[in-house]
Design a protein around this motif. Structure first.
Motif, PDB file in Angstrom:
ATOM      1  N   TYR A   9      39.255  38.111  43.949  1.00  0.00           N
ATOM      2  CA  TYR A   9      38.194  38.881  43.313  1.00  0.00           C
ATOM      3  C   TYR A   9      37.082  39.104  44.335  1.00  0.00           C
ATOM      4  O   TYR A   9      36.666  38.157  45.009  1.00  0.00           O
ATOM      5  N   ARG A  81      35.287  40.872  34.236  1.00  0.00           N
ATOM      6  CA  ARG A  81      35.511  41.598  35.497  1.00  0.00           C
ATOM      7  C   ARG A  81      34.635  42.847  35.556  1.00  0.00           C
ATOM      8  O   ARG A  81      34.050  43.152  36.591  1.00  0.00           O
ATOM      9  N   MET A  88      39.926  43.753  42.860  1.00  0.00           N
ATOM     10  CA  MET A  88      40.937  42.696  42.965  1.00  0.00           C
ATOM     11  C   MET A  88      42.019  43.091  43.962  1.00  0.00           C
ATOM     12  O   MET A  88      42.367  44.261  44.088  1.00  0.00           O
TER      13      MET A  88
END
Length: 108
Positions: A9, A81, A88
């Motif tokens: 991430y 997210r 990602m």
């Protein structure tokens, strides 16, 4: 055959770290670790790169991973997210314990 997933991430400032902290604080990580077939779900910080965090995610098989992806926890993960505006990189590895001929070049 187990599956190993690496998810890196990346985001601005400490957003990736904040994402992982929220995942832990909201008990999403605990729920995932309790899912049938989950073998590992751990976050790691790279020493030489700011702004990213690595998730190492291991599952017994594809069926367990598919069940996880269909769970309501995925909505929570996606929401976080998006909240932290993360990108990602995903890598998938499969164990070779079922085919020992493949490991003749790997030292134990």
């Amino acid at each position: 055959m187990s599956l190993l997933i690496h998810i890196r991430y990346m985001g601005e400032n400490d957003n990736a770290k904040k994402f992982a902290k929220d995942m832990i604080d909201k008990k999403i990580v605990d729920k995932i670790r309790k899912q049938k077939g989950n073998l590992q779900y751990d976050y790691y910080l790279p020493l030489e790169e700011d702004g990213s965090i690595l998730l190492i995610d291991r599952w017994e098989n594809q069926e367990a991973l598919d069940t996880h992806h269909k769970s309501s926890m995925m909505e929570d993960i996606i929401e976080l997210r998006e909240k932290y505006d993360l990108r990602m990189i995903v890598e998938r590895f499969e164990s070779i314990e079922d085919n020992l001929d493949d490991i003749k070049y790997i030292r134990k």
